[in-house]
Design a protein around this motif. Structure first.
Motif, mmCIF file in Angstrom:
data_model
loop_
_atom_site.group_PDB
_atom_site.id
_atom_site.type_symbol
_atom_site.label_atom_id
_atom_site.label_comp_id
_atom_site.label_asym_id
_atom_site.label_seq_id
_atom_site.Cartn_x
_atom_site.Cartn_y
_atom_site.Cartn_z
ATOM 1 N N ILE A 93 -1.640 64.692 -21.386
ATOM 2 C CA ILE A 93 -2.019 66.035 -20.942
ATOM 3 C C ILE A 93 -0.835 66.686 -20.246
ATOM 4 O O ILE A 93 -0.223 66.084 -19.370
ATOM 5 C CB ILE A 93 -3.203 65.972 -19.961
ATOM 6 C CG1 ILE A 93 -4.420 65.327 -20.630
ATOM 7 C CG2 ILE A 93 -3.560 67.368 -19.445
ATOM 8 C CD1 ILE A 93 -5.545 64.989 -19.660
ATOM 9 N N PHE A 94 -0.548 67.923 -20.622
ATOM 10 C CA PHE A 94 0.480 68.716 -19.954
ATOM 11 C C PHE A 94 -0.219 69.656 -18.985
ATOM 12 O O PHE A 94 -1.177 70.334 -19.333
ATOM 13 C CB PHE A 94 1.296 69.506 -20.977
ATOM 14 C CG PHE A 94 2.455 70.248 -20.372
ATOM 15 C CD1 PHE A 94 3.594 69.577 -19.982
ATOM 16 C CD2 PHE A 94 2.391 71.621 -20.184
ATOM 17 C CE1 PHE A 94 4.671 70.254 -19.423
ATOM 18 C CE2 PHE A 94 3.465 72.308 -19.634
ATOM 19 C CZ PHE A 94 4.602 71.626 -19.247
ATOM 20 N N GLN A 95 0.267 69.712 -17.743
ATOM 21 C CA GLN A 95 -0.347 70.516 -16.701
ATOM 22 C C GLN A 95 0.678 71.454 -16.105
ATOM 23 O O GLN A 95 1.831 71.085 -15.927
ATOM 24 C CB GLN A 95 -0.921 69.574 -15.636
ATOM 25 C CG GLN A 95 -1.370 70.241 -14.373
ATOM 26 C CD GLN A 95 -0.318 70.152 -13.279
ATOM 27 O OE1 GLN A 95 0.301 69.106 -13.088
ATOM 28 N NE2 GLN A 95 -0.119 71.234 -12.576
ATOM 29 N N GLN A 96 0.249 72.681 -15.809
ATOM 30 C CA GLN A 96 1.130 73.679 -15.206
ATOM 31 C C GLN A 96 0.501 74.236 -13.937
ATOM 32 O O GLN A 96 -0.703 74.214 -13.783
ATOM 33 C CB GLN A 96 1.366 74.853 -16.155
ATOM 34 C CG GLN A 96 2.037 74.487 -17.424
ATOM 35 C CD GLN A 96 2.462 75.716 -18.197
ATOM 36 O OE1 GLN A 96 3.624 75.857 -18.461
ATOM 37 N NE2 GLN A 96 1.548 76.584 -18.555
ATOM 38 N N ASP A 97 1.369 74.791 -13.093
ATOM 39 C CA ASP A 97 0.878 75.474 -11.898
ATOM 40 C C ASP A 97 0.938 76.977 -12.137
ATOM 41 O O ASP A 97 1.010 77.431 -13.270
ATOM 42 C CB ASP A 97 1.686 75.046 -10.664
ATOM 43 C CG ASP A 97 3.171 75.345 -10.816
ATOM 44 O OD1 ASP A 97 3.548 76.177 -11.665
ATOM 45 O OD2 ASP A 97 3.957 74.755 -10.068
ATOM 46 N N GLY A 98 0.937 77.750 -11.065
ATOM 47 C CA GLY A 98 0.894 79.196 -11.189
ATOM 48 C C GLY A 98 2.242 79.892 -11.185
ATOM 49 O O GLY A 98 2.309 81.095 -10.925
ATOM 50 N N ALA A 99 3.338 79.185 -11.467
ATOM 51 C CA ALA A 99 4.653 79.832 -11.528
ATOM 52 C C ALA A 99 4.620 80.940 -12.581
ATOM 53 O O ALA A 99 3.931 80.834 -13.593
ATOM 54 C CB ALA A 99 5.737 78.805 -11.855
ATOM 55 N N MET A 100 5.373 81.990 -12.340
ATOM 56 C CA MET A 100 5.323 83.163 -13.213
ATOM 57 C C MET A 100 5.503 82.849 -14.707
ATOM 58 O O MET A 100 4.709 83.322 -15.517
ATOM 59 C CB MET A 100 6.344 84.217 -12.759
ATOM 60 C CG MET A 100 5.981 84.861 -11.425
ATOM 61 S SD MET A 100 4.348 85.636 -11.402
ATOM 62 C CE MET A 100 4.629 87.023 -12.480
ATOM 63 N N PRO A 101 6.489 82.065 -15.114
ATOM 64 C CA PRO A 101 6.625 81.792 -16.558
ATOM 65 C C PRO A 101 5.430 81.021 -17.125
ATOM 66 O O PRO A 101 5.130 81.126 -18.304
ATOM 67 C CB PRO A 101 7.895 80.953 -16.662
ATOM 68 C CG PRO A 101 8.622 81.166 -15.392
ATOM 69 C CD PRO A 101 7.592 81.479 -14.357
ATOM 70 N N HIS A 102 4.744 80.257 -16.281
ATOM 71 C CA HIS A 102 3.598 79.465 -16.727
ATOM 72 C C HIS A 102 2.378 80.340 -16.965
ATOM 73 O O HIS A 102 1.497 79.972 -17.743
ATOM 74 C CB HIS A 102 3.221 78.411 -15.687
ATOM 75 C CG HIS A 102 4.328 77.494 -15.321
ATOM 76 N ND1 HIS A 102 4.174 76.534 -14.345
ATOM 77 C CD2 HIS A 102 5.602 77.368 -15.760
ATOM 78 C CE1 HIS A 102 5.307 75.863 -14.208
ATOM 79 N NE2 HIS A 102 6.186 76.357 -15.060
ATOM 80 N N GLN A 103 2.289 81.471 -16.275
ATOM 81 C CA GLN A 103 1.094 82.311 -16.324
ATOM 82 C C GLN A 103 1.009 83.207 -17.560
ATOM 83 O O GLN A 103 -0.069 83.680 -17.900
ATOM 84 C CB GLN A 103 1.043 83.215 -15.088
ATOM 85 C CG GLN A 103 0.851 82.487 -13.799
ATOM 86 C CD GLN A 103 0.794 83.444 -12.632
ATOM 87 O OE1 GLN A 103 0.383 84.589 -12.768
ATOM 88 N NE2 GLN A 103 1.200 82.978 -11.463
ATOM 89 N N PRO B 51 -0.817 67.842 -26.925
ATOM 90 C CA PRO B 51 -2.061 67.171 -27.301
ATOM 91 C C PRO B 51 -3.247 67.666 -26.470
ATOM 92 O O PRO B 51 -4.348 67.811 -26.970
ATOM 93 C CB PRO B 51 -1.784 65.691 -27.018
ATOM 94 C CG PRO B 51 -0.307 65.564 -26.987
ATOM 95 C CD PRO B 51 0.231 66.891 -26.544
ATOM 96 N N SER B 52 -2.989 67.933 -25.186
ATOM 97 C CA SER B 52 -3.994 68.488 -24.285
ATOM 98 C C SER B 52 -3.255 69.285 -23.220
ATOM 99 O O SER B 52 -2.109 68.986 -22.897
ATOM 100 C CB SER B 52 -4.819 67.370 -23.650
ATOM 101 O OG SER B 52 -5.901 67.911 -22.934
ATOM 102 N N PHE B 53 -3.908 70.285 -22.664
ATOM 103 C CA PHE B 53 -3.221 71.223 -21.776
ATOM 104 C C PHE B 53 -4.167 71.687 -20.679
ATOM 105 O O PHE B 53 -5.302 72.072 -20.952
ATOM 106 C CB PHE B 53 -2.725 72.407 -22.608
ATOM 107 C CG PHE B 53 -2.230 73.579 -21.816
ATOM 108 C CD1 PHE B 53 -1.157 73.441 -20.957
ATOM 109 C CD2 PHE B 53 -2.827 74.818 -21.942
ATOM 110 C CE1 PHE B 53 -0.689 74.526 -20.229
ATOM 111 C CE2 PHE B 53 -2.374 75.909 -21.233
ATOM 112 C CZ PHE B 53 -1.305 75.757 -20.373
ATOM 113 N N ILE B 54 -3.691 71.622 -19.427
ATOM 114 C CA ILE B 54 -4.433 72.156 -18.283
ATOM 115 C C ILE B 54 -3.650 73.348 -17.764
ATOM 116 O O ILE B 54 -2.532 73.200 -17.284
ATOM 117 C CB ILE B 54 -4.591 71.112 -17.160
ATOM 118 C CG1 ILE B 54 -5.362 69.891 -17.671
ATOM 119 C CG2 ILE B 54 -5.281 71.733 -15.948
ATOM 120 C CD1 ILE B 54 -5.443 68.757 -16.669
#
Length: 136
Positions: free
Chosen positions: A33-43, A56-59
């Protein structure tokens, strides 16, 4: 490491995410699972589309609590291992930072990454049991 300026969603999608995907597939196979926070490029919605189509999976940031370093093995465990593996006396420029990062990543034992993920899974379970409250 980017040469200039800040990272926007376009450079994040074209330069950073493919590296994360290759590494994840190499280390974890096809079940991770790949997980991201709220950084601008992630949003950005295009970032979300790329991640949903390729990992494969994404949060995404909407399913991940803000300011939650105790929920992320990279933040509470692996970064520390990486920093401790670096030879800070050799760092004199951006090029030497990059060289030290690359050599230090290779020093982190694969078993350490898996152990950190096991601890992380346990922490998630404990947080679920406390209904999202802080762990003591």
């Amino acid at each position: 490491m980017f040469d200039k300026g800040t990272v926007n969603h376009e450079s994040y999608i074209t330069k950073a995410l493919p590296v994360a995907l290759r590494y994840g597939n190499k280390v974890f196979g096809d079940n991770w699972i790949f997980q991201q926070d709220g950084a601008m490029p992630h949003q950005h919605h295009l970032t979300h589309q790329w991640c949903e189509a390729n990992f494969p999976s994404f949060i995404n940031k909407d399913r991940w609590p803000a300011n939650s370093p105790d929920l992320n093995p990279l933040d509470y465990s692996i970064w520390e291992e990486l920093v401790n593996a670096m030879d800070w006396n050799k760092i004199r420029s951006k090029a030497t930072v990059i060289q030290q990062l690359k050599s230090s990543v290779k020093k982190i034992r694969e078993s350490f990454v898996f152990e950190s993920c096991d601890v992380w899974t346990n922490r998630l379970y404990r947080i679920f049991q406390t209904d999202g409250n802080y762990l003591r």
